[in-house]
Design a protein around this motif. Structure first.
Motif, PDB file in Angstrom:
ATOM      1  N   GLN A 138      -1.799  11.648 -23.780  1.00  0.00           N
ATOM      2  CA  GLN A 138      -2.432  11.703 -22.452  1.00  0.00           C
ATOM      3  C   GLN A 138      -3.655  10.801 -22.426  1.00  0.00           C
ATOM      4  O   GLN A 138      -3.827   9.976 -21.528  1.00  0.00           O
ATOM      5  CB  GLN A 138      -2.869  13.137 -22.118  1.00  0.00           C
ATOM      6  N   ILE A 139      -4.533  10.964 -23.436  1.00  0.00           N
ATOM      7  CA  ILE A 139      -5.754  10.153 -23.493  1.00  0.00           C
ATOM      8  C   ILE A 139      -5.401   8.686 -23.700  1.00  0.00           C
ATOM      9  O   ILE A 139      -5.926   7.798 -23.027  1.00  0.00           O
ATOM     10  CB  ILE A 139      -6.666  10.654 -24.646  1.00  0.00           C
ATOM     11  N   ARG A 140      -4.471   8.441 -24.639  1.00  0.00           N
ATOM     12  CA  ARG A 140      -4.100   7.052 -24.926  1.00  0.00           C
ATOM     13  C   ARG A 140      -3.576   6.360 -23.663  1.00  0.00           C
ATOM     14  O   ARG A 140      -3.831   5.186 -23.441  1.00  0.00           O
ATOM     15  CB  ARG A 140      -3.023   7.012 -26.019  1.00  0.00           C
ATOM     16  N   THR A 141      -2.802   7.100 -22.855  1.00  0.00           N
ATOM     17  CA  THR A 141      -2.259   6.488 -21.645  1.00  0.00           C
ATOM     18  C   THR A 141      -3.359   6.280 -20.606  1.00  0.00           C
ATOM     19  O   THR A 141      -3.408   5.237 -19.951  1.00  0.00           O
ATOM     20  CB  THR A 141      -1.131   7.367 -21.064  1.00  0.00           C
ATOM     21  N   MET A 142      -4.260   7.265 -20.483  1.00  0.00           N
ATOM     22  CA  MET A 142      -5.337   7.111 -19.485  1.00  0.00           C
ATOM     23  C   MET A 142      -6.283   5.974 -19.868  1.00  0.00           C
ATOM     24  O   MET A 142      -6.901   5.363 -18.998  1.00  0.00           O
ATOM     25  CB  MET A 142      -6.093   8.434 -19.311  1.00  0.00           C
ATOM     26  N   GLU A 143      -6.386   5.693 -21.175  1.00  0.00           N
ATOM     27  CA  GLU A 143      -7.218   4.551 -21.592  1.00  0.00           C
ATOM     28  C   GLU A 143      -6.601   3.232 -21.133  1.00  0.00           C
ATOM     29  O   GLU A 143      -7.289   2.261 -20.890  1.00  0.00           O
ATOM     30  CB  GLU A 143      -7.351   4.513 -23.127  1.00  0.00           C
ATOM     31  N   LYS A 144      -5.255   3.223 -21.049  1.00  0.00           N
ATOM     32  CA  LYS A 144      -4.567   1.978 -20.726  1.00  0.00           C
ATOM     33  C   LYS A 144      -4.276   1.813 -19.240  1.00  0.00           C
ATOM     34  O   LYS A 144      -4.229   0.706 -18.734  1.00  0.00           O
ATOM     35  CB  LYS A 144      -3.231   1.903 -21.505  1.00  0.00           C
ATOM     36  N   MET A 145      -4.011   2.952 -18.562  1.00  0.00           N
ATOM     37  CA  MET A 145      -3.597   2.864 -17.159  1.00  0.00           C
ATOM     38  C   MET A 145      -4.592   3.577 -16.263  1.00  0.00           C
ATOM     39  O   MET A 145      -5.000   4.694 -16.547  1.00  0.00           O
ATOM     40  CB  MET A 145      -2.211   3.525 -16.983  1.00  0.00           C
ATOM     41  N   PHE A 200     -11.628  14.182 -18.656  1.00  0.00           N
ATOM     42  CA  PHE A 200     -11.772  12.944 -17.882  1.00  0.00           C
ATOM     43  C   PHE A 200     -13.014  12.162 -18.302  1.00  0.00           C
ATOM     44  O   PHE A 200     -13.048  10.936 -18.206  1.00  0.00           O
ATOM     45  CB  PHE A 200     -11.834  13.247 -16.379  1.00  0.00           C
ATOM     46  N   GLU A 201     -14.058  12.879 -18.744  1.00  0.00           N
ATOM     47  CA  GLU A 201     -15.290  12.191 -19.165  1.00  0.00           C
ATOM     48  C   GLU A 201     -15.002  11.140 -20.239  1.00  0.00           C
ATOM     49  O   GLU A 201     -15.658  10.114 -20.306  1.00  0.00           O
ATOM     50  CB  GLU A 201     -16.321  13.200 -19.699  1.00  0.00           C
ATOM     51  N   PHE A 202     -13.989  11.416 -21.104  1.00  0.00           N
ATOM     52  CA  PHE A 202     -13.695  10.485 -22.201  1.00  0.00           C
ATOM     53  C   PHE A 202     -13.039   9.196 -21.700  1.00  0.00           C
ATOM     54  O   PHE A 202     -13.006   8.211 -22.422  1.00  0.00           O
ATOM     55  CB  PHE A 202     -12.785  11.152 -23.252  1.00  0.00           C
ATOM     56  N   VAL A 203     -12.467   9.220 -20.503  1.00  0.00           N
ATOM     57  CA  VAL A 203     -11.811   8.017 -19.963  1.00  0.00           C
ATOM     58  C   VAL A 203     -12.398   7.643 -18.598  1.00  0.00           C
ATOM     59  O   VAL A 203     -11.779   6.937 -17.809  1.00  0.00           O
ATOM     60  CB  VAL A 203     -10.275   8.227 -19.845  1.00  0.00           C
ATOM     61  N   LYS A 204     -13.609   8.125 -18.379  1.00  0.00           N
ATOM     62  CA  LYS A 204     -14.282   7.915 -17.097  1.00  0.00           C
ATOM     63  C   LYS A 204     -14.347   6.437 -16.717  1.00  0.00           C
ATOM     64  O   LYS A 204     -14.129   6.059 -15.564  1.00  0.00           O
ATOM     65  CB  LYS A 204     -15.698   8.471 -17.210  1.00  0.00           C
TER      66      LYS A 204
END
Ligand SMILES: [Zn+2]
Length: 373
Positions: A197-204, A323-327
């Protein structure tokens, strides 16, 4: 006199050429003399036998003995020679089989051919793909990530700070020898598919809708309902104005698609570090239809423990802390919201096929697996 491989002293192109030609001529001469099965075998063993065949000897005497500056040239030459000799051996075999069949001796074309059974999808993989397909039809795309993860992706960025007690609920298998690294960089076998989830939110950037199938590991001794390796399917949807109603509607639809339209769903409060609020989703028991009883004599239904409900997955609204981690990639918790869910493909396969021991899925017994092919 029979040909033997002799050591090379001269590695000039002309000398290599001469040695190779001599060798090939010998091989061709000998192949012409092959008549019987036994002779064919002797010929093959002598030239391409793994232990002391001519090719092996050429490798040892010519190639390994070559001076450094001639190694490359000798290697090319030896490879050519190898190919030619293998061709000669193969041709000798074909000619031999042809002549044998022409003599009407050997080939019985009425014999059945070699039977190679066709494999089939493993029941757990099949279940996983069926579930994933339901979400794909809803517009989700499939995301995947590494099985060996860092502490950061598996825990920290999912709102499991170091020393948080929630880490204890996932008995983790750590990779050895990582002590020199900072805690967040240490490697482990992922305990859930959530790092993706995090890895994808970092990219998209949002909006996203992804479904994540994959293998996870936990330090659980194997028994009828546990395995140190198992399969998860997770989902994540993030957009503006995603509500708990969207979560309920999506999962209710998915359960009806998978288990049949008569299945009922029930959400009960729960806790996961990365969702708030969190819930467990129960479905009405597909074995007893929700009555808790089975058969003409009303025997207690075991899969639902007489309750009529079966817990199927965990879910919830994505915790703003996650969300804060990929804000920085557009996931401002004040602007976006989302839901996530995760289920065990193995457990769902157990329910779907009415199997009562998880271990059966992983023992590789073809007699068991064949039933699902
Ligand atoms: Zn039941």
């Amino acid at each position: 006199m029979a040909y033997t491989v002799s050591k090379l002293t001269d590695y000039s192109a002309a000398a290599l050429e001469k040695a190779a030609a001599e060798c090939l001529r010998a091989c061709a001469d000998e192949s012409a003399g092959v008549g019987s099965d036994a002779e064919l075998k002797t010929f093959r063993d002598r030239w391409v036998g793994r232990k002391s065949g001519m090719l092996t000897q050429i490798n040892d005497l010519w190639l390994k003995g070559a001076p450094k500056n001639a190694k490359r040239e000798a290697g090319i030459r030896v490879n050519e020679l190898k190919t030619r000799i293998q061709e000669l051996v193969e041709r000798a075999r074909v000619v031999h089989v042809d002549s044998a069949s022409a003599a009407g001796e050997r080939v019985d074309i009425s014999l059945p051919g070699v039977h190679r059974p066709i494999g089939a999808e493993h029941p757990v993989i099949k279940t996983s793909r069926e579930m994933v397909a339901i979400f794909q039809r809803l517009g989700y795309s499939v995301a995947e990530g590494p099985v060996v993860e860092t502490d950061y992706y598996n825990f920290e960025s999912l709102n499991f700070p170091p020393n948080h007690p929630a880490r204890d609920t996932q008995d983790t298998l750590f990779i050895a020898g990582q002590q020199a690294k900072a805690q967040r960089d240490r490697l482990l076998l992922r305990t859930h598919t959530s790092p993706v989830q995090i890895r994808t939110m970092e990219k998209m950037r949002p909006p996203i809708r992804i479904v994540i199938p994959g293998i996870v590991h936990r330090n659980d001794p194997p028994d009828a309902s546990h395995s140190p390796m198992f399969h998860q399917i997770e989902g994540l949807a993030v957009d503006t104005n995603i509500t708990f109603g969207d979560l309920k509607g999506t999962l209710d639809h998915a359960m009806k698609e998978f288990f049949g339209s008569s299945v009922k769903t029930s959400f009960r409060p729960s806790f996961f570090p990365f969702t708030e609020p969190s819930a467990e989703l129960f479905i009405s028991c597909i074995i007893c239809g929700g009555s808790g009883k089975r058969g003409p004599d009303d025997a207690p239904c075991r899969p639902c423990k007489k309750t009529g409900w079966i817990e199927i997955l965990g879910c919830g609204m994505v915790d703003p802390n996650v969300f804060e981690f990929v804000k920085d990639n557009g996931y401002d918790p004040k602007k976006v919201s989302g839901f996530a869910f995760g289920m065990g493909a193995d457990r769902i396969a157990l329910l779907k096929y009415g199997v009562d021991d998880l271990q059966l899925f992983f023992q590789g017994d073809v007699r068991f697996l064949r039933q699902f092919a």
